[in-house]
Design a protein around this motif. Structure first.
Motif, PDB file in Angstrom:
ATOM      1  N   UNK A  46      30.693  50.626  66.000  1.00 51.33           N
ATOM      2  CA  UNK A  46      32.110  50.819  65.677  1.00 51.33           C
ATOM      3  C   UNK A  46      32.297  50.870  64.159  1.00 51.33           C
ATOM      4  N   UNK A  47      31.676  49.931  63.462  1.00 54.69           N
ATOM      5  CA  UNK A  47      31.798  49.902  62.004  1.00 54.69           C
ATOM      6  C   UNK A  47      31.212  51.165  61.372  1.00 54.69           C
ATOM      7  N   UNK A  48      30.074  51.595  61.881  1.00 52.54           N
ATOM      8  CA  UNK A  48      29.410  52.782  61.341  1.00 52.54           C
ATOM      9  C   UNK A  48      30.191  54.059  61.628  1.00 52.54           C
ATOM     10  N   UNK A  49      30.603  54.236  62.879  1.00 47.27           N
ATOM     11  CA  UNK A  49      31.262  55.476  63.288  1.00 47.27           C
ATOM     12  C   UNK A  49      32.684  55.608  62.766  1.00 47.27           C
ATOM     13  N   UNK A  50      33.352  54.486  62.520  1.00 53.46           N
ATOM     14  CA  UNK A  50      34.741  54.529  62.080  1.00 53.46           C
ATOM     15  C   UNK A  50      34.916  54.018  60.649  1.00 53.46           C
ATOM     16  N   UNK A  51      33.801  53.805  59.943  1.00 53.86           N
ATOM     17  CA  UNK A  51      33.821  53.374  58.549  1.00 53.86           C
ATOM     18  C   UNK A  51      34.699  52.136  58.358  1.00 53.86           C
ATOM     19  N   UNK A  52      34.378  51.092  59.110  1.00 53.52           N
ATOM     20  CA  UNK A  52      35.137  49.839  59.092  1.00 53.52           C
ATOM     21  C   UNK A  52      34.241  48.670  58.719  1.00 53.52           C
ATOM     22  N   UNK A  53      34.874  47.597  58.292  1.00 45.85           N
ATOM     23  CA  UNK A  53      34.212  46.306  58.166  1.00 45.85           C
ATOM     24  C   UNK A  53      35.111  45.328  58.932  1.00 45.85           C
ATOM     25  N   UNK A  54      34.687  44.966  60.128  1.00 41.75           N
ATOM     26  CA  UNK A  54      35.522  44.148  60.992  1.00 41.75           C
ATOM     27  C   UNK A  54      35.472  42.676  60.596  1.00 41.75           C
ATOM     28  N   UNK A  55      36.610  42.011  60.788  1.00 42.78           N
ATOM     29  CA  UNK A  55      36.709  40.575  60.537  1.00 42.78           C
ATOM     30  C   UNK A  55      35.941  39.810  61.604  1.00 42.78           C
ATOM     31  N   UNK A  56      35.472  38.608  61.273  1.00 40.93           N
ATOM     32  CA  UNK A  56      34.775  37.788  62.275  1.00 40.93           C
ATOM     33  C   UNK A  56      35.598  37.560  63.546  1.00 40.93           C
ATOM     34  N   UNK A  57      36.918  37.426  63.401  1.00 38.41           N
ATOM     35  CA  UNK A  57      37.767  37.235  64.592  1.00 38.41           C
ATOM     36  C   UNK A  57      37.700  38.448  65.509  1.00 38.41           C
ATOM     37  N   UNK A  58      37.705  39.639  64.909  1.00 40.19           N
ATOM     38  CA  UNK A  58      37.623  40.864  65.701  1.00 40.19           C
ATOM     39  C   UNK A  58      36.263  40.977  66.383  1.00 40.19           C
ATOM     40  N   UNK A  59      35.223  40.583  65.679  1.00 40.88           N
ATOM     41  CA  UNK A  59      33.878  40.644  66.257  1.00 40.88           C
ATOM     42  C   UNK A  59      33.787  39.737  67.480  1.00 40.88           C
ATOM     43  N   UNK A  60      34.338  38.552  67.367  1.00 38.58           N
ATOM     44  CA  UNK A  60      34.306  37.603  68.491  1.00 38.58           C
ATOM     45  C   UNK A  60      35.211  38.058  69.640  1.00 38.58           C
ATOM     46  N   UNK A  61      36.303  38.754  69.302  1.00 42.74           N
ATOM     47  CA  UNK A  61      37.278  39.179  70.313  1.00 42.74           C
ATOM     48  C   UNK A  61      36.859  40.450  71.049  1.00 42.74           C
ATOM     49  N   UNK A  62      35.851  41.129  70.567  1.00 49.18           N
ATOM     50  CA  UNK A  62      35.439  42.400  71.173  1.00 49.18           C
ATOM     51  C   UNK A  62      34.570  42.126  72.404  1.00 49.18           C
ATOM     52  N   UNK A  63      35.213  41.684  73.459  1.00 56.03           N
ATOM     53  CA  UNK A  63      34.497  41.306  74.673  1.00 56.03           C
ATOM     54  C   UNK A  63      34.821  42.220  75.856  1.00 56.03           C
ATOM     55  N   UNK A  64      35.496  43.323  75.566  1.00 54.21           N
ATOM     56  CA  UNK A  64      35.774  44.296  76.625  1.00 54.21           C
ATOM     57  C   UNK A  64      36.020  45.667  75.997  1.00 54.21           C
ATOM     58  N   UNK A  65      35.970  46.667  76.818  1.00 60.12           N
ATOM     59  CA  UNK A  65      36.253  48.030  76.388  1.00 60.12           C
ATOM     60  C   UNK A  65      37.650  48.118  75.789  1.00 60.12           C
ATOM     61  N   UNK A  66      38.630  47.556  76.487  1.00 60.86           N
ATOM     62  CA  UNK A  66      40.013  47.618  75.998  1.00 60.86           C
ATOM     63  C   UNK A  66      40.213  46.811  74.729  1.00 60.86           C
ATOM     64  N   UNK A  67      39.550  45.663  74.613  1.00 58.77           N
ATOM     65  CA  UNK A  67      39.674  44.853  73.392  1.00 58.77           C
ATOM     66  C   UNK A  67      39.153  45.634  72.193  1.00 58.77           C
ATOM     67  N   UNK A  68      38.071  46.355  72.369  1.00 58.18           N
ATOM     68  CA  UNK A  68      37.539  47.183  71.285  1.00 58.18           C
ATOM     69  C   UNK A  68      38.518  48.261  70.865  1.00 58.18           C
ATOM     70  N   UNK A  69      39.176  48.874  71.832  1.00 56.58           N
ATOM     71  CA  UNK A  69      40.188  49.879  71.519  1.00 56.58           C
ATOM     72  C   UNK A  69      41.329  49.254  70.722  1.00 56.58           C
ATOM     73  N   UNK A  70      41.775  48.072  71.141  1.00 60.59           N
ATOM     74  CA  UNK A  70      42.858  47.378  70.430  1.00 60.59           C
ATOM     75  C   UNK A  70      42.453  47.052  68.991  1.00 60.59           C
TER      76      UNK A  70
END
Length: 79
Positions: A46-70
């Motif tokens: 996600x970080x590579x393809x969308x040129x992002x640096x995600x916060x630790x909270x987002x990394x921990x919260x990415x536990x589903x397909x929909x959560x990743x979209x959010x």
């Protein structure tokens, strides 16, 4: 390729999932292969393809397909 297609391709690469499998019920609770390594692979792509640096909270919260979209939408990525 649209942003949603790029996002779906991440799950296809990491989990070998088909687009038809992705949706509301695709999460770490329902996918036996979903472990911390797979989750970090999703985040890295996600970080590579969308040129992002995600916060630790987002990394921990990415536990589903929909959560990743959010998380992508929260970071200004239109899907």
């Amino acid at each position: 390729m649209t942003n949603l297609e790029k996002y779906n391709a991440i799950f296809q690469e990491v989990f070998g999932a088909s687009v038809n499998q992705l949706g509301d019920n695709y999460s770490k609770e329902t996918v036996s292969e979903w472990d911390s390594v797979h989750q970090l692979n999703v985040i890295a792509l996600m970080e590579e393809n969308f040129d992002l640096m995600l916060d630790p909270e987002d990394i921990m919260a990415c536990t589903s397909y929909n959560a990743g979209k959010d998380i992508l939408v929260k970071n200004g990525i239109e899907l």
